[in-house]
Design a protein around this motif. Structure first.
Motif, PDB file in Angstrom:
ATOM      1  N   GLY A   1     -17.119 -10.967  31.562  1.00  0.00           N
ATOM      2  CA  GLY A   1     -18.524 -11.590  31.516  1.00  0.00           C
ATOM      3  C   GLY A   1     -18.912 -12.234  32.596  1.00  0.00           C
ATOM      4  N   ARG A   2     -17.936 -12.282  33.813  1.00  0.00           N
ATOM      5  CA  ARG A   2     -18.418 -12.789  35.140  1.00  0.00           C
ATOM      6  C   ARG A   2     -19.214 -11.539  35.446  1.00  0.00           C
ATOM      7  N   TYR A   3     -18.681 -10.256  35.535  1.00  0.00           N
ATOM      8  CA  TYR A   3     -19.413  -9.134  35.980  1.00  0.00           C
ATOM      9  C   TYR A   3     -20.856  -8.786  35.396  1.00  0.00           C
ATOM     10  N   ARG A   4     -20.970  -8.816  33.905  1.00  0.00           N
ATOM     11  CA  ARG A   4     -22.387  -9.048  33.427  1.00  0.00           C
ATOM     12  C   ARG A   4     -23.045 -10.082  33.950  1.00  0.00           C
ATOM     13  N   ASP A   5     -22.800 -11.261  33.882  1.00  0.00           N
ATOM     14  CA  ASP A   5     -23.528 -12.303  34.392  1.00  0.00           C
ATOM     15  C   ASP A   5     -23.868 -11.983  35.882  1.00  0.00           C
ATOM     16  N   ALA A   6     -23.308 -11.437  36.568  1.00  0.00           N
ATOM     17  CA  ALA A   6     -23.572 -11.019  38.043  1.00  0.00           C
ATOM     18  C   ALA A   6     -24.585  -9.828  38.106  1.00  0.00           C
ATOM     19  N   GLY A   7     -24.680  -9.224  36.903  1.00  0.00           N
ATOM     20  CA  GLY A   7     -25.468  -8.135  37.191  1.00  0.00           C
ATOM     21  C   GLY A   7     -25.185  -7.022  37.885  1.00  0.00           C
ATOM     22  N   VAL A   8     -23.882  -6.564  37.911  1.00  0.00           N
ATOM     23  CA  VAL A   8     -23.429  -5.478  38.553  1.00  0.00           C
ATOM     24  C   VAL A   8     -23.574  -4.012  37.838  1.00  0.00           C
ATOM     25  N   SER A   9     -23.776  -2.908  38.222  1.00  0.00           N
ATOM     26  CA  SER A   9     -24.157  -1.887  37.593  1.00  0.00           C
ATOM     27  C   SER A   9     -22.901  -0.863  37.497  1.00  0.00           C
ATOM     28  N   ARG A  10     -21.929  -0.946  38.191  1.00  0.00           N
ATOM     29  CA  ARG A  10     -20.642  -0.274  37.946  1.00  0.00           C
ATOM     30  C   ARG A  10     -19.397  -0.805  38.770  1.00  0.00           C
ATOM     31  N   VAL A  11     -18.478  -0.802  37.985  1.00  0.00           N
ATOM     32  CA  VAL A  11     -17.254  -1.294  38.535  1.00  0.00           C
ATOM     33  C   VAL A  11     -16.100  -0.578  38.632  1.00  0.00           C
TER      34      VAL A  11
ATOM     35  N   ILE B  50     -20.859  -2.241  30.444  1.00  0.00           N
ATOM     36  CA  ILE B  50     -20.736  -2.064  31.979  1.00  0.00           C
ATOM     37  C   ILE B  50     -19.745  -0.838  32.247  1.00  0.00           C
ATOM     38  N   PRO B  51     -20.518   0.074  32.906  1.00  0.00           N
ATOM     39  CA  PRO B  51     -19.758   1.370  33.442  1.00  0.00           C
ATOM     40  C   PRO B  51     -18.398   1.101  34.575  1.00  0.00           C
ATOM     41  N   VAL B  52     -17.335   1.392  34.021  1.00  0.00           N
ATOM     42  CA  VAL B  52     -16.235   1.056  34.676  1.00  0.00           C
ATOM     43  C   VAL B  52     -15.504   2.461  35.120  1.00  0.00           C
ATOM     44  N   VAL B  53     -14.827   2.374  36.232  1.00  0.00           N
ATOM     45  CA  VAL B  53     -13.998   3.477  36.387  1.00  0.00           C
ATOM     46  C   VAL B  53     -12.632   3.121  36.931  1.00  0.00           C
TER      47      VAL B  53
ATOM     48  N   GLU C  63      -6.339   2.406  46.983  1.00  0.00           N
ATOM     49  CA  GLU C  63      -6.693   1.908  48.262  1.00  0.00           C
ATOM     50  C   GLU C  63      -7.378   3.057  48.871  1.00  0.00           C
ATOM     51  N   ARG C  64      -7.178   4.227  48.455  1.00  0.00           N
ATOM     52  CA  ARG C  64      -7.946   5.423  48.957  1.00  0.00           C
ATOM     53  C   ARG C  64      -9.322   5.633  48.186  1.00  0.00           C
ATOM     54  N   PHE C  65      -9.398   5.090  47.272  1.00  0.00           N
ATOM     55  CA  PHE C  65     -10.480   5.607  46.431  1.00  0.00           C
ATOM     56  C   PHE C  65     -11.914   5.514  46.998  1.00  0.00           C
ATOM     57  N   ASP C  66     -12.737   6.464  46.781  1.00  0.00           N
ATOM     58  CA  ASP C  66     -14.107   6.330  47.390  1.00  0.00           C
ATOM     59  C   ASP C  66     -14.977   5.452  46.492  1.00  0.00           C
ATOM     60  N   LEU C  67     -15.441   4.341  47.105  1.00  0.00           N
ATOM     61  CA  LEU C  67     -16.088   3.474  46.255  1.00  0.00           C
ATOM     62  C   LEU C  67     -17.690   3.429  46.334  1.00  0.00           C
ATOM     63  N   ALA C  68     -18.182   4.801  46.673  1.00  0.00           N
ATOM     64  CA  ALA C  68     -19.612   5.261  46.517  1.00  0.00           C
ATOM     65  C   ALA C  68     -19.875   5.189  45.164  1.00  0.00           C
ATOM     66  N   GLY C  69     -21.185   4.377  45.115  1.00  0.00           N
ATOM     67  CA  GLY C  69     -21.517   4.335  43.595  1.00  0.00           C
ATOM     68  C   GLY C  69     -21.184   3.112  42.756  1.00  0.00           C
ATOM     69  N   VAL C  70     -20.319   2.539  43.502  1.00  0.00           N
ATOM     70  CA  VAL C  70     -19.574   1.223  42.816  1.00  0.00           C
ATOM     71  C   VAL C  70     -20.284  -0.031  43.575  1.00  0.00           C
ATOM     72  N   ASP C  71     -20.562  -1.027  42.693  1.00  0.00           N
ATOM     73  CA  ASP C  71     -21.003  -2.399  43.609  1.00  0.00           C
ATOM     74  C   ASP C  71     -20.229  -3.568  43.255  1.00  0.00           C
ATOM     75  N   ALA C  72     -18.995  -3.245  42.499  1.00  0.00           N
ATOM     76  CA  ALA C  72     -18.018  -4.439  42.456  1.00  0.00           C
ATOM     77  C   ALA C  72     -16.683  -3.886  42.066  1.00  0.00           C
TER      78      ALA C  72
ATOM     79  N   GLU D   3     -14.554  -9.505  51.267  1.00  0.00           N
ATOM     80  CA  GLU D   3     -15.507  -9.680  52.517  1.00  0.00           C
ATOM     81  C   GLU D   3     -16.701  -8.959  52.327  1.00  0.00           C
ATOM     82  N   ARG D   4     -16.969  -7.744  51.651  1.00  0.00           N
ATOM     83  CA  ARG D   4     -17.988  -6.904  51.818  1.00  0.00           C
ATOM     84  C   ARG D   4     -18.569  -6.653  50.248  1.00  0.00           C
ATOM     85  N   MET D   5     -18.105  -7.087  49.115  1.00  0.00           N
ATOM     86  CA  MET D   5     -18.719  -6.664  47.752  1.00  0.00           C
ATOM     87  C   MET D   5     -18.145  -7.668  47.062  1.00  0.00           C
ATOM     88  N   PRO D   6     -18.784  -7.943  45.689  1.00  0.00           N
ATOM     89  CA  PRO D   6     -18.282  -8.827  44.661  1.00  0.00           C
ATOM     90  C   PRO D   6     -16.939  -8.306  44.132  1.00  0.00           C
ATOM     91  N   THR D   7     -15.930  -9.385  44.281  1.00  0.00           N
ATOM     92  CA  THR D   7     -14.601  -8.865  43.864  1.00  0.00           C
ATOM     93  C   THR D   7     -13.818  -9.880  42.997  1.00  0.00           C
TER      94      THR D   7
END
Length: 397
Positions: free
Chosen positions: A91-101, A120-123, A153-162, A198-202
């Motif tokens: 629910g927090r992610y939904r309320d924050a309006g994130v597009s992919r987690v 909410i799209p999730v990987v 720790e090595r996953f590419d977070l391109a296209g992820v906003d939270a 420090e750089r994205m919703p977490t």
């Protein structure tokens, strides 16, 4: 579970057999093994499906009826988020309006399931091959969810906003793991998680006993209890954190969900004389250091400094504490206490204690309780002095 067992389980025969089993019973496990072997199933398949049947039975406390739709490893089930709590996370992610987690270290996928269920799209990223395969199975009905085998720790977070992280707090493996006590040994590491924050919703799920001195100032820290058991501390950053809230206690029970929150730790209430009622704050309230805030809502004070009991003259219903009506103060010495309880014909006694070095189980045996009456005994300090309070638990409905 190893990869060979997994291969057997994830077949039409294995899954059909698993779903056909009656509810698991340890008392009937030997007979079940014999019956399945007699029916022609291999020893390896029998072991795999009965392990899953046992884990499904155990998982019902976390997932309810949904437990029978999932597959598990012992280690992943132990750390998996309860379904009710995972839904609140999502629910927090939904309320924050994130597009992919990105769920980094997704385990068997409990939190990813809750996110996907809210569209909410999730990987999910999981480094253990067997666990990743089970997460893939568990998430198969959600087209907006995927699982990647790899290092979080090595996953590419391109296209992820939270991101969401539930760092493994046990040694690697699917069974017989041991608990890790140092945050730097978690996987992914706490430093990595806080760096992302420090750089994205977490969102970061940690154990309720996590060292408070390590909590970043920017985080909203929420301790969660379910049916009286404190199960986790969640740290929320960026748009997932709520404005003006840095400490909260979330209490989840069959009667609903309640939250006590504040901008910071609350100052303890003043010590006052013993009233007609004693309140024992929920563990989440204690962990969040919001006892003073709770005392304000109850019109209560501390029973003794630095002891997590409150006392007041009025009964106030609250989801954040258990209430006890004070019958009387009894002698604190064991000999006199034993005599007093026998005089009152108390044969069933719940013993609670804070601020005193007593083993309740051993004391109950030494007291030699006899009689038809029941009560609760609170061993604690009142105004700094050791006392025994005979009380009755207040039930509300």
């Amino acid at each position: 579970m190893d990869s060979a067992e997994l291969t057997l389980l994830l077949t039409s025969e294995g899954l059909t057999l698993l779903d056909s089993l009656p509810e698991y019973s340890a008392a009937h496990a030997v007979q079940q093994v014999a019956a399945l072997r007699k029916a022609g199933h291999s020893p390896e398949l029998v072991a795999a499906v009965l392990t899953q049947s046992r884990l499904r039975a155990k998982a019902r406390s976390k997932f309810g009826a949904f437990a029978d739709r999932l597959l598990y490893t012992q280690a992943a089930l132990e750390q998996a988020t309860r379904l009710k709590v995972a839904a609140l996370h999502a629910g927090r992610y939904r309320d924050a309006g994130v597009s992919r987690v990105a769920d980094l270290g997704c385990g068997i996928g409990a939190d990813a399931l809750a996110l996907a269920a809210l569209d909410i799209p999730v990987v999910g990223v999981e480094r253990d091959e067997v666990t990743a395969a089970l997460a893939t199975y568990n998430l198969a009905s959600f087209p907006n969810a995927e699982v990647v085998l790899g290092d979080a720790e090595r996953f590419d977070l391109a296209g992820v906003d939270a991101v969401y992280l539930d760092p493994a707090r046990r040694t690697s493996g699917t069974a017989n793991t041991t608990r890790l006590t140092r945050p730097e040994d978690y996987s992914p590491s706490v430093d990595f998680a806080f760096g992302l924050a420090e750089r994205m919703p977490t969102g970061v799920k940690l154990g309720p006993g996590f060292d408070r001195s390590l909590i970043p100032a920017a985080a909203e820290a929420q301790w969660v209890s379910v049916d009286g058991q404190v199960v986790e501390m969640g740290l929320w950053f960026g748009s997932l954190a709520r404005g003006g809230i840095r400490r909260s206690a979330l209490v989840v029970s069959d009667t609903g969900i309640a939250e006590l929150s504040a901008a910071e730790d609350s100052t303890d209430a003043e010590v006052r004389a013993l009233g007609d009622y004693v309140y024992e704050p929920d563990g989440a309230v204690i962990r969040a250091r919001l006892i003073g805030a709770l005392a304000g809502t109850l019109g209560a004070g501390m029973l003794s400094r630095d002891i997590a009991y409150l006392t007041g003259d009025e009964l106030v219903e609250t989801p954040f504490a258990s209430a006890f009506r004070v019958r009387e103060r009894l002698p604190a010495s064991e000999t006199q206490l034993k005599k007093a309880l026998r005089e009152r014909r108390i044969g069933t006694l719940e013993i609670k204690k804070r601020g005193t070095d007593v083993d309740p189980a051993a004391l109950r045996t030494r007291l030699g309780l006899k009689g038809p009456e029941s009560a609760t005994l609170i061993l604690t300090r009142v105004g700094g002095a050791h006392e025994a309070l005979l009380v009755d638990r207040v039930t509300t409905g």
